[in-house]
Design a protein around this motif. Structure first.
Motif, PDB file in Angstrom:
ATOM      1  N   GLN A   8      -4.948  37.817  79.298  1.00  6.45           N
ATOM      2  CA  GLN A   8      -6.346  37.370  79.305  1.00  6.45           C
ATOM      3  C   GLN A   8      -6.496  36.001  78.655  1.00  6.45           C
ATOM      4  N   ASP A   9      -5.850  35.818  77.520  1.00  9.60           N
ATOM      5  CA  ASP A   9      -5.991  34.548  76.803  1.00  9.60           C
ATOM      6  C   ASP A   9      -5.481  33.379  77.638  1.00  9.60           C
ATOM      7  N   PHE A  10      -4.338  33.580  78.320  1.00  6.99           N
ATOM      8  CA  PHE A  10      -3.822  32.459  79.118  1.00  6.99           C
ATOM      9  C   PHE A  10      -4.678  32.238  80.365  1.00  6.99           C
ATOM     10  N   PHE A 136     -11.317  34.454  88.435  1.00  2.85           N
ATOM     11  CA  PHE A 136     -11.093  35.571  89.345  1.00  2.85           C
ATOM     12  C   PHE A 136     -10.223  35.137  90.517  1.00  2.85           C
ATOM     13  N   ASP A 137     -10.427  33.940  90.989  1.00  2.13           N
ATOM     14  CA  ASP A 137      -9.729  33.431  92.172  1.00  2.13           C
ATOM     15  C   ASP A 137      -9.037  32.115  91.828  1.00  2.13           C
ATOM     16  N   MET A 138      -7.763  32.182  91.301  1.00  2.00           N
ATOM     17  CA  MET A 138      -7.081  33.403  90.959  1.00  2.00           C
ATOM     18  C   MET A 138      -6.260  33.219  89.678  1.00  2.00           C
ATOM     19  N   LYS A 139      -6.843  32.565  88.678  1.00  2.00           N
ATOM     20  CA  LYS A 139      -6.053  32.221  87.497  1.00  2.00           C
ATOM     21  C   LYS A 139      -5.682  33.441  86.659  1.00  2.00           C
ATOM     22  N   SER A 140      -6.483  34.500  86.731  1.00  2.00           N
ATOM     23  CA  SER A 140      -6.063  35.735  86.075  1.00  2.00           C
ATOM     24  C   SER A 140      -4.834  36.305  86.780  1.00  2.00           C
ATOM     25  N   GLY A 141      -4.811  36.207  88.106  1.00  2.00           N
ATOM     26  CA  GLY A 141      -3.655  36.680  88.865  1.00  2.00           C
ATOM     27  C   GLY A 141      -2.405  35.881  88.565  1.00  2.00           C
ATOM     28  N   VAL A 142      -2.544  34.568  88.427  1.00  2.00           N
ATOM     29  CA  VAL A 142      -1.408  33.716  88.064  1.00  2.00           C
ATOM     30  C   VAL A 142      -0.884  34.099  86.688  1.00  2.00           C
ATOM     31  N   ASP A 201       1.284  38.801  96.098  1.00  2.58           N
ATOM     32  CA  ASP A 201       0.232  37.837  95.792  1.00  2.58           C
ATOM     33  C   ASP A 201      -0.862  38.561  95.014  1.00  2.58           C
ATOM     34  N   THR A 202      -1.236  38.035  93.852  1.00  2.00           N
ATOM     35  CA  THR A 202      -2.251  38.693  93.034  1.00  2.00           C
ATOM     36  C   THR A 202      -3.620  38.031  93.142  1.00  2.00           C
ATOM     37  N   ASP A 203      -3.913  37.454  94.297  1.00  2.60           N
ATOM     38  CA  ASP A 203      -5.270  36.959  94.526  1.00  2.60           C
ATOM     39  C   ASP A 203      -6.221  38.160  94.501  1.00  2.60           C
ATOM     40  N   TYR A 204      -7.506  37.876  94.335  1.00  5.92           N
ATOM     41  CA  TYR A 204      -8.452  38.961  94.107  1.00  5.92           C
ATOM     42  C   TYR A 204      -8.694  39.797  95.358  1.00  5.92           C
ATOM     43  N   SER A 205      -9.157  41.032  95.144  1.00  7.74           N
ATOM     44  CA  SER A 205      -9.729  41.830  96.216  1.00  7.74           C
ATOM     45  C   SER A 205     -11.124  42.240  95.762  1.00  7.74           C
ATOM     46  N   ALA A 206     -12.016  42.439  96.710  1.00 11.02           N
ATOM     47  CA  ALA A 206     -13.422  42.664  96.385  1.00 11.02           C
ATOM     48  C   ALA A 206     -13.908  43.993  96.962  1.00 11.02           C
ATOM     49  N   PRO A 207     -14.998  44.532  96.428  1.00  8.62           N
ATOM     50  CA  PRO A 207     -15.572  45.761  96.994  1.00  8.62           C
ATOM     51  C   PRO A 207     -15.929  45.563  98.460  1.00  8.62           C
ATOM     52  N   ARG A 208     -15.778  46.613  99.235  1.00 10.31           N
ATOM     53  CA  ARG A 208     -16.103  46.527 100.659  1.00 10.31           C
ATOM     54  C   ARG A 208     -17.578  46.790 100.930  1.00 10.31           C
ATOM     55  N   PHE A 209     -18.248  47.431  99.982  1.00  6.48           N
ATOM     56  CA  PHE A 209     -19.668  47.727 100.145  1.00  6.48           C
ATOM     57  C   PHE A 209     -20.268  47.898  98.749  1.00  6.48           C
ATOM     58  N   GLU A 210     -21.573  47.814  98.644  1.00  6.01           N
ATOM     59  CA  GLU A 210     -22.233  47.906  97.347  1.00  6.01           C
ATOM     60  C   GLU A 210     -21.962  49.268  96.708  1.00  6.01           C
ATOM     61  N   GLY A 211     -21.530  49.239  95.469  1.00  2.66           N
ATOM     62  CA  GLY A 211     -21.212  50.479  94.768  1.00  2.66           C
ATOM     63  C   GLY A 211     -19.781  50.927  94.937  1.00  2.66           C
ATOM     64  N   ASP A 212     -19.006  50.206  95.729  1.00  2.00           N
ATOM     65  CA  ASP A 212     -17.599  50.553  95.945  1.00  2.00           C
ATOM     66  C   ASP A 212     -16.798  50.269  94.681  1.00  2.00           C
ATOM     67  N   GLU A 213     -16.160  51.285  94.117  1.00  2.77           N
ATOM     68  CA  GLU A 213     -15.388  51.115  92.894  1.00  2.77           C
ATOM     69  C   GLU A 213     -13.886  51.229  93.129  1.00  2.77           C
TER      70      GLU A 213
END
Length: 247
Positions: A8-10, A136-142, A201-213
């Motif tokens: 997280q810090d990096f 999120f896109d995508m320095k946490s993944g890096v 690849d650790t780029d982000y993925s997003a919810p497919r619909f509202e409320g999708d967890e």
């Protein structure tokens, strides 16, 4: 400090380094990645396994970072490639608080004073989220990939095969970074016999619909198609709509 906190810090540090695609600032981001790798014991002992790859014929002279960790268990050539991009899209959409777009420490306070979507405000007020262009896109993944590489490098005797990390520039644009790294991967395959088994690849993925967890992992291949449209018309006034076609 635990692994999660280090990641997280990096990620926050890397986010603070502005790296808008198509600008020379991208070089600051790859340098930050390079500097962090150079602090790792493995690369202090194996400096030749860490290097830049220049983007081919790039007027901005951007580059990507490649890091290799070689396992010592057996003599396996099996290799996994970890990829991530170090650039971001622009920040103009932050409007009056654009100056804070890449500062996750100060941005939440600034966001609290402007109009934002209700679901974003709920996330902001929960205190459970980090905000900042690119986190999120995508320095946490890096950051995740870099720290995985570091952990694996600490136990080489139990690592069978090799791990290659590639932090590429220009992902949000014309892919100059990846297009220059691929020939380098091919060169290493030919010269060192690397047997590529997977690419992660650790780029982000997003919810497919509202409320999708659900947290999604996508398996397969992905390409990039970037069509351009050149539209020619004859400008006309609304009072004379048939005298031309407004592009």
């Amino acid at each position: 400090m635990g692994r999660g906190k280090r990641i997280q810090d990096f990620a926050v540090e890397l986010t603070k380094v502005g790296s808008i695609v198509g600008s020379k600032d991208e070089l600051n981001s790859t340098k930050k990645v390079m500097d962090r790798f150079q602090e790792m014991e493995y690369f202090k002992k194996n400096p030749d396994d860490l290097f830049y790859v220049d983007a081919i014929e790039d007027p901005l002279k951007r580059n990507s970072v490649v890091a290799i960790v070689r396992g010592k268990k057996g003599d396996s050539k099996k290799t996994v490639v970890l990829i991530g991009h170090t650039d971001t899209v622009g920040t103009s959409d932050y409007g009056e608080i654009e100056a804070f777009a890449t500062n996750p420490d100060e941005l939440p306070e600034k966001l609290a004073g402007v109009t934002i979507p209700e679901d974003t405000r709920r996330d902001l007020e929960s205190g459970e989220y980090l905000f900042g262009r690119g986190i999120f896109d995508m320095k946490s993944g890096v950051s995740i990939l870099m720290h995985i590489l570091e952990e694996l490098s600490l136990d080489l005797e139990n690592l069978e095969g090799n791990i290659i990390f590639a932090g590429v520039s220009d992902e949000e644009g014309g892919s100059a970074g990846m297009l220059s790294v691929v020939p380098e991967l091919v060169r290493m395959m030919d010269e060192e016999g690397f047997d590529y088994r997977a690419m992660i690849d650790t780029d982000y993925s997003a919810p497919r619909f509202e409320g999708d967890e659900t947290r999604y992992i996508y398996v397969g291949t992905v390409g990039k198609l970037m069509p351009s449209f050149f539209i020619v018309g004859s400008e006309t006034h609304a009072g004379d709509p048939y005298k031309g076609i407004d592009p």
